[in-house]
Design an enzyme around this catalytic site. Structure first.
Site, short mmCIF file in Angstrom:
data_model
loop_
_atom_site.label_atom_id
_atom_site.label_comp_id
_atom_site.label_asym_id
_atom_site.label_seq_id
_atom_site.Cartn_x
_atom_site.Cartn_y
_atom_site.Cartn_z
N ARG A 1 70.96 -24.35 46.92
CA ARG A 1 72.37 -24.22 46.53
C ARG A 1 73.04 -23.12 47.35
O ARG A 1 74.19 -23.24 47.76
CB ARG A 1 72.48 -23.87 45.04
CG ARG A 1 71.75 -24.83 44.11
CD ARG A 1 72.69 -25.80 43.41
NE ARG A 1 72.05 -26.45 42.30
CZ ARG A 1 71.32 -27.56 42.37
NH1 ARG A 1 71.11 -28.17 43.53
NH2 ARG A 1 70.77 -28.09 41.28
N GLY B 1 73.07 -34.09 35.68
CA GLY B 1 72.38 -35.01 36.58
C GLY B 1 73.14 -35.49 37.80
O GLY B 1 72.89 -36.60 38.26
N GLY B 2 74.07 -34.69 38.30
CA GLY B 2 74.79 -35.12 39.50
C GLY B 2 76.09 -35.85 39.21
O GLY B 2 76.76 -36.33 40.13
N ARG C 1 74.71 -28.01 36.93
CA ARG C 1 75.72 -28.19 37.99
C ARG C 1 77.13 -28.38 37.44
O ARG C 1 78.09 -27.84 37.99
CB ARG C 1 75.32 -29.38 38.88
CG ARG C 1 74.25 -29.04 39.89
CD ARG C 1 73.64 -30.27 40.48
NE ARG C 1 72.78 -30.98 39.53
CZ ARG C 1 72.14 -32.12 39.80
NH1 ARG C 1 72.28 -32.68 40.98
NH2 ARG C 1 71.37 -32.67 38.89
N LYS D 1 66.67 -33.56 25.73
CA LYS D 1 67.67 -33.39 26.81
C LYS D 1 67.60 -34.61 27.71
O LYS D 1 66.85 -34.63 28.69
CB LYS D 1 67.37 -32.09 27.59
CG LYS D 1 68.27 -31.89 28.80
CD LYS D 1 68.24 -30.44 29.28
CE LYS D 1 68.98 -30.28 30.58
NZ LYS D 1 69.22 -28.89 30.94
N GLU E 1 62.85 -32.87 28.21
CA GLU E 1 63.81 -33.43 29.16
C GLU E 1 63.20 -34.53 30.02
O GLU E 1 62.54 -34.25 31.02
CB GLU E 1 64.36 -32.32 30.07
CG GLU E 1 65.36 -32.84 31.09
CD GLU E 1 65.95 -31.74 31.99
OE1 GLU E 1 65.46 -30.59 31.94
OE2 GLU E 1 66.87 -32.04 32.74
P1 13P Z 1 72.08 -30.58 35.76
O1 13P Z 1 73.04 -30.47 34.62
O2 13P Z 1 72.57 -30.00 37.05
O3 13P Z 1 71.53 -31.99 35.89
O4 13P Z 1 70.83 -29.70 35.40
C1 13P Z 1 70.33 -29.73 34.14
C2 13P Z 1 68.94 -29.28 34.16
O5 13P Z 1 68.58 -28.36 33.48
C3 13P Z 1 68.00 -29.99 35.03
O6 13P Z 1 66.70 -29.69 34.65
#
Ligand code: 13P
Length: 332
Positions: free
Chosen positions: A33, A262-263, A293, A219, A177
């Site tokens: 990043r 998630g992008g 993000r 998640k 997750e």
């Molecule tokens: P994002 O919201 O950028 O997808 O990241 C969440 C996260 O914790 C990924 O493990």
């Protein structure tokens, strides 16, 4: 396992109108990043950036917990205070990412298996002692020709169950997750099928390990078209299919649900969450965010490593957190 303690943590994490801030990028991911904005990847710059995040105005109005990476968990801010203690002092629960990353899955090209179980009990004992209240483990499921394989879904679900069990043994709430990646040309229907298969496999494993659902948080990724799909489904469809999928696949006793971004674009991540909450006031669990993000990226792009940009970047970050918070109660 102290069920009451786990439930109390879940209650705090899921309190309205808040969500979870994911700021647990591993050092290599944080490096990527930073490279994109020409900032040197050093421990000091990672500290400066994370300090910008946690001192953003009014953050605790929108965020109930923050997921940290090991380095940040043990790191001090510029005033000498540990990040974890500062977060606690402003009413944000400190959590910790405990997987050690998604690695290539043997004999399964293009698939990943998340590692980190060896020595996990001892690491969890130490994190709990230092004040962590919850943990995160991310599994990655990839959609492509012929994948995901059953082996990949099963191995990852099994690891998530072993992780969740060890967390609860230490009175830490596991954030479980299973991310179905957005990357690809696939349709939303394919994402729905894969997400359902992934969740079915996951809950079979969590059942087998007697995971205490009231003391756990899921998640998930949303049910959404691939990022390269030519006819991507609209907001209403994403919200409806995601909620239907979760209602059919998740136990009602689950402590809560907090999506990853998630992008998705900032706008998508908030409008999808908002629609889900606006149209469904009778869900068995709270449905909120655990974005990285979609909360951080615009602020990072303003900061670009310069102290003179901190104030503006913080306003952007707080602004994004505020919108996510409103979306988490369908009031956007
Ligand atoms: P994002 O919201 O950028 O997808 O990241 C969440 C996260 O914790 C990924 O493990």
């Amino acid at each position: 396992m102290n069920k009451q303690a786990l439930e109390l943590t879940v209650e705090n994490m899921m309190s309205k109108p808040k969500g979870i801030l994911a700021m647990d990028e591993s050092s290599p991911t944080c490096g990527k990043r930073f490279a994109a904005i020409n900032v040197e990847d050093s421990e000091n710059n990672r500290r400066r950036y994370r300090e910008l995040i946690v001192t953003s105005p009014d953050l605790s109005n929108y965020v109930s917990g923050a997921i940290l990476y090991d380095e940040t968990f043990h790191q001090k801010m510029s005033n000498g205070e540990f990040f974890r203690d500062y977060l606690n002092s402003i009413g944000i629960l400190p959590g910790i990412k405990v997987d050690t990353g998604a690695k290539d899955f043997s004999n399964h090209p293009n698939e990943k298996i998340t590692e980190g179980l060896d020595g996990l009990r001892e690491r969890l004992e130490n994190y709990a002692l230092l004040g962590a209240k919850f943990c995160k483990w991310r599994a990655v499921i990839t959609i492509n020709e012929g994948i995901p394989s059953e082996a990949c879904m099963l191995a990852n679900a099994h690891a998530l169950a072993r992780y969740a069990s060890l967390c609860q043994e230490n009175n830490l709430v596991p954030i479980v997750e299973p991310e179905v990646l957005i990357n690809g040309e696939h349709s939303i229907e394919v994402c729905d099928t894969v997400t359902r298969a992934t969740l079915k496999c996951l809950f079979e494993q969590l059942d087998l390990f007697n995971i205490y659902y009231e003391g756990s948080i899921l998640k998930p990724s949303m049910v959404i078209s691939g990022d390269k799909n030519k006819k991507r489904a609209d907001v209403n469809t994403v919200a409806e299919m995601t909620i239907n999928c979760l209602k059919e696949m998740c136990p009602q006793t689950l402590g809560g649900i907090a999506f990853l971004s998630g992008g998705q674009t900032d706008e998508e991540s908030t409008s999808h969450l908002n629609k889900m909450n606006k149209d469904n006031s009778d869900l068995p669990w709270r449905v909120t965010f655990s974005y990285a993000r979609a909360i951080q990226q615009s602020a990072l792009n303003i900061w670009v490593g310069k102290d003179s940009n901190i104030k503006e970047a913080q306003l952007m970050l707080s602004g994004r957190a505020k919108l996510c918070s409103a979306a988490s109660v369908g009031e956007l």
